[in-house]
Design a protein around this motif. Structure first.
Motif, PDB file in Angstrom:
ATOM      1  N   GLY A  71      19.285 -15.784  33.638  1.00  0.00           N
ATOM      2  CA  GLY A  71      18.344 -15.754  32.526  1.00  0.00           C
ATOM      3  C   GLY A  71      18.170 -17.112  31.878  1.00  0.00           C
ATOM      4  N   LYS A  72      17.213 -17.198  30.964  1.00  0.00           N
ATOM      5  CA  LYS A  72      17.000 -18.432  30.214  1.00  0.00           C
ATOM      6  C   LYS A  72      16.472 -18.082  28.832  1.00  0.00           C
ATOM      7  CE  LYS A  72      12.407 -19.213  32.272  1.00  0.00           C
ATOM      8  NZ  LYS A  72      11.561 -20.182  33.017  1.00  0.00           N
ATOM      9  N   GLN A  73      16.655 -18.998  27.880  1.00  0.00           N
ATOM     10  CA  GLN A  73      16.207 -18.774  26.514  1.00  0.00           C
ATOM     11  C   GLN A  73      16.092 -20.105  25.792  1.00  0.00           C
ATOM     12  OE1 GLN A  73      20.385 -16.900  25.951  1.00  0.00           O
ATOM     13  NE2 GLN A  73      19.624 -17.182  23.856  1.00  0.00           N
ATOM     14  N   SER A  74      15.449 -20.085  24.646  1.00  0.00           N
ATOM     15  CA  SER A  74      15.303 -21.297  23.842  1.00  0.00           C
ATOM     16  C   SER A  74      16.661 -21.693  23.271  1.00  0.00           C
ATOM     17  CB  SER A  74      14.314 -21.051  22.701  1.00  0.00           C
ATOM     18  OG  SER A  74      14.374 -22.102  21.755  1.00  0.00           O
ATOM     19  N   ILE A  75      16.917 -22.977  23.208  1.00  0.00           N
ATOM     20  CA  ILE A  75      18.184 -23.443  22.652  1.00  0.00           C
ATOM     21  C   ILE A  75      18.311 -23.063  21.174  1.00  0.00           C
ATOM     22  CG2 ILE A  75      17.363 -25.751  21.957  1.00  0.00           C
ATOM     23  CD1 ILE A  75      20.119 -26.802  22.961  1.00  0.00           C
ATOM     24  N   HIS A  76      17.185 -22.896  20.511  1.00  0.00           N
ATOM     25  CA  HIS A  76      17.203 -22.551  19.086  1.00  0.00           C
ATOM     26  C   HIS A  76      17.631 -21.100  18.847  1.00  0.00           C
ATOM     27  CE1 HIS A  76      15.398 -26.396  18.268  1.00  0.00           C
ATOM     28  NE2 HIS A  76      14.372 -26.113  19.051  1.00  0.00           N
ATOM     29  N   SER A  77      17.654 -20.297  19.907  1.00  0.00           N
ATOM     30  CA  SER A  77      18.059 -18.896  19.756  1.00  0.00           C
ATOM     31  C   SER A  77      19.568 -18.706  19.916  1.00  0.00           C
ATOM     32  CB  SER A  77      17.326 -18.026  20.785  1.00  0.00           C
ATOM     33  OG  SER A  77      17.734 -18.361  22.104  1.00  0.00           O
ATOM     34  N   LEU A  78      20.280 -19.773  20.244  1.00  0.00           N
ATOM     35  CA  LEU A  78      21.719 -19.679  20.460  1.00  0.00           C
ATOM     36  C   LEU A  78      22.481 -19.686  19.142  1.00  0.00           C
ATOM     37  CD1 LEU A  78      22.189 -22.279  23.350  1.00  0.00           C
ATOM     38  CD2 LEU A  78      21.828 -19.812  23.560  1.00  0.00           C
ATOM     39  N   ASN A  79      23.699 -19.163  19.168  1.00  0.00           N
ATOM     40  CA  ASN A  79      24.550 -19.296  17.989  1.00  0.00           C
ATOM     41  C   ASN A  79      24.998 -20.750  17.877  1.00  0.00           C
ATOM     42  OD1 ASN A  79      27.230 -19.728  19.352  1.00  0.00           O
ATOM     43  ND2 ASN A  79      26.854 -17.662  20.114  1.00  0.00           N
ATOM     44  N   ASN A  80      25.402 -21.156  16.699  1.00  0.00           N
ATOM     45  CA  ASN A  80      25.706 -22.569  16.430  1.00  0.00           C
ATOM     46  C   ASN A  80      26.812 -23.118  17.320  1.00  0.00           C
ATOM     47  OD1 ASN A  80      23.737 -22.873  14.456  1.00  0.00           O
ATOM     48  ND2 ASN A  80      25.113 -22.209  12.803  1.00  0.00           N
ATOM     49  N   ASN A  81      27.814 -22.296  17.613  1.00  0.00           N
ATOM     50  CA  ASN A  81      28.939 -22.760  18.414  1.00  0.00           C
ATOM     51  C   ASN A  81      28.481 -23.159  19.810  1.00  0.00           C
ATOM     52  OD1 ASN A  81      31.631 -23.279  19.167  1.00  0.00           O
ATOM     53  ND2 ASN A  81      31.846 -21.230  20.001  1.00  0.00           N
ATOM     54  N   LEU A  82      27.711 -22.309  20.473  1.00  0.00           N
ATOM     55  CA  LEU A  82      27.225 -22.614  21.821  1.00  0.00           C
ATOM     56  C   LEU A  82      26.196 -23.744  21.779  1.00  0.00           C
ATOM     57  CD1 LEU A  82      27.220 -22.019  24.805  1.00  0.00           C
ATOM     58  CD2 LEU A  82      25.623 -20.131  24.400  1.00  0.00           C
ATOM     59  N   LYS A  83      25.374 -23.748  20.762  1.00  0.00           N
ATOM     60  CA  LYS A  83      24.368 -24.807  20.642  1.00  0.00           C
ATOM     61  C   LYS A  83      25.021 -26.184  20.571  1.00  0.00           C
ATOM     62  CE  LYS A  83      21.036 -23.900  17.791  1.00  0.00           C
ATOM     63  NZ  LYS A  83      20.245 -23.774  16.533  1.00  0.00           N
ATOM     64  N   GLN A  84      26.131 -26.284  19.851  1.00  0.00           N
ATOM     65  CA  GLN A  84      26.834 -27.560  19.734  1.00  0.00           C
ATOM     66  C   GLN A  84      27.404 -28.023  21.074  1.00  0.00           C
ATOM     67  OE1 GLN A  84      29.781 -27.103  16.660  1.00  0.00           O
ATOM     68  NE2 GLN A  84      28.254 -27.063  15.005  1.00  0.00           N
ATOM     69  N   GLN A  85      27.754 -27.069  21.933  1.00  0.00           N
ATOM     70  CA  GLN A  85      28.292 -27.423  23.251  1.00  0.00           C
ATOM     71  C   GLN A  85      27.227 -27.902  24.211  1.00  0.00           C
ATOM     72  OE1 GLN A  85      31.163 -24.476  24.891  1.00  0.00           O
ATOM     73  NE2 GLN A  85      30.970 -23.436  22.910  1.00  0.00           N
ATOM     74  N   LEU A  86      25.965 -27.683  23.859  1.00  0.00           N
ATOM     75  CA  LEU A  86      24.864 -27.996  24.762  1.00  0.00           C
ATOM     76  C   LEU A  86      23.893 -29.026  24.198  1.00  0.00           C
ATOM     77  CD1 LEU A  86      24.227 -24.334  25.969  1.00  0.00           C
ATOM     78  CD2 LEU A  86      24.956 -26.239  27.423  1.00  0.00           C
ATOM     79  N   GLN A  87      24.386 -29.830  23.275  1.00  0.00           N
ATOM     80  CA  GLN A  87      23.530 -30.903  22.748  1.00  0.00           C
ATOM     81  C   GLN A  87      24.374 -32.058  22.202  1.00  0.00           C
ATOM     82  OE1 GLN A  87      21.201 -28.964  19.723  1.00  0.00           O
ATOM     83  NE2 GLN A  87      22.832 -28.996  18.218  1.00  0.00           N
TER      84      GLN A  87
END
Length: 289
Positions: free
Chosen positions: A273-289
Motif C-alpha cells: 500500500g501507499k499513503q500521504s506522509i502527512h497521514s502518518l502518526n508523528n513517530n513514523l513521520k519522524q523516521q521518514l524525513q
C-alpha cells in the motif's frame, strides 16, 4: 519433700540430649555463594564485551550522528536526478555494493560537505532502522546513509535494491545501539516476516511487508538475483554485509585493514500500500524525513 522430676531425668540419663540447631544462614550459604559468583561472572563478561567493543560502537555512533546532519535537503524524484545532478555538480557513483571500509575513513566522509542527491528515506520500525536514501552507492553515500545502485529506480515500482553498511554494532549495549543496516544481522525470518518496511519520497510513503530473509547469501548469487527483471509485485530489498565468524577472522588476521565481506544479508519486502506522509502518526513521520 517434693521431688523435682527434671532433676531426676537429668541424673538418670533418660532425658534426650538436645540436637544442635543448624543456622539457616549456614544452610543457605553455599547457594548464596554460588549466586554471587555467577553474578560476578556475568558482570565480568559484560564488562569485557563492552570494553572490547566500546571503540567500535563509539565510532559507529559518531558516523551516524555526523551523517544524519547531511540529510536536511529536498528529496529528488527519479525523473529529476539528471537535472539536479548537473546543477549540484554531482556524478552519481553506482559501483559500491555495501562493503565496509575503515570506520575512521567513514567518519571523515560522514563529516564532509560533499554534495549528494537525496532520494528519500527508509524505515523498519520493528528493528529501529531509519536512514536517508541517496542516489548511488559510493563510499561517501554509504557513509552518510543508504544508497541505490542503479539509476531511474522508483519507489513502489519494480524492484528497488537499497544498500547500507553493517557497522558491526548489531550487538551494541546501552547507551549504544545498532546503526545503518546493522540490525539486519539481528533478524530471523520468524522475527521479521510480515513486519513493515517503509520507503518515503518526501510526499508519498510506500509500505512493504517483509516476505523473505536471505542470511549469508554469496555476493555473486545476490548480484544474479538483482539482475533478473521483477515481473511480479513491486519489491524492495535491504542489503548489508554479513559479519560472521569467518569475516571477523579475516579482519583480525589483516590487523583490521581488510573488511571485505563475501556474504550479504538481504531482506525482501512486497508492496502492500501507499499513503500521504502527512497521514502518518508523528513517530513514523519522524523516521521518514
Amino acid at each position: 519433700m517434693a521431688i523435682d522430676i527434671k532433676q531426676v531425668k537429668k541424673h538418670s540419663g533418660t532425658e534426650k540430649p538436645r540436637q544442635p540447631t543448624i543456622n539457616k544462614v549456614q544452610r543457605k550459604h553455599p547457594l548464596i555463594k554460588t549466586l554471587l559468583l555467577a553474578i560476578a561472572g556475568i558482570v565480568f563478561v559484560t564488562g569485557a564485551v563492552i570494553y572490547g567493543n566500546h571503540t567500535q560502537w563509539q565510532t559507529a555512533q559518531k558516523v551516524q550522528k555526523a551523517s544524519h546532519k547531511a540529510q536536511k535537503q529536498p528529496v529528488v524524484k527519479a525523473n529529476q536526478v539528471k537535472q539536479v545532478a548537473a546543477k549540484k555538480s554531482v556524478k552519481p557513483d553506482y559501483s559500491g555494493t555495501g562493503g565496509l571500509s575503515s570506520k575512521d575513513d567513514m567518519l571523515k566522509l560522514a563529516q564532509s560537505n560533499q554534495a549528494e542527491i537525496l532520494r528519500g528515506h527508509v524505515a523498519v520500525p520493528s528493528f529501529s532502522i531509519s536512514e536517508p536514501i541517496y542516489e548511488g552507492t559510493s563510499n561517501h553515500v554509504l557513509a552518510i546513509g543508504a544508497g541505490m545502485n542503479a539509476p531511474n529506480l522508483k519507489f513502489g515500482s519494480g524492484l528497488v535494491p537499497i544498500f547500507a553498511h553493517n557497522m558491526g554494532d548489531y550487538n551494541a549495549m546501552w547507551p549504544y545501539h545498532p546503526t545503518k543496516f546493522s540490525a539486519l544481522q539481528n533478524m530471523t525470518e520468524k522475527t521479521i516476516k510480515g513486519k513493515d518496511i517503509y520507503l518515503s519520497d518526501g510526499h508519498t510513503v510506500y509500505r512493504y511487508k517483509a516476505t523473505k530473509l536471505d542470511y549469508g547469501i554469496a555476493v555473486s548469487v545476490m548480484n544474479q538475483e538483482l539482475a533478473v527483471e521483477n515481473t511480479g509485485k513491486p519489491k524492495v530489498k535491504l542489503i548489508a554485509c554479513l559479519e560472521d565468524q569467518a569475516f571477523w577472522q579475516q579482519v583480525k588476521a589483516s590487523h583490521y585493514t581488510n573488511f571485505t565481506a563475501k556474504k550479504r544479508i538481504v531482506l525482501t519486502g512486497e508492496l502492500v500500500g501507499k499513503q500521504s506522509i502527512h497521514s502518518l502518526n508523528n513517530n513514523l513521520k519522524q523516521q521518514l524525513q
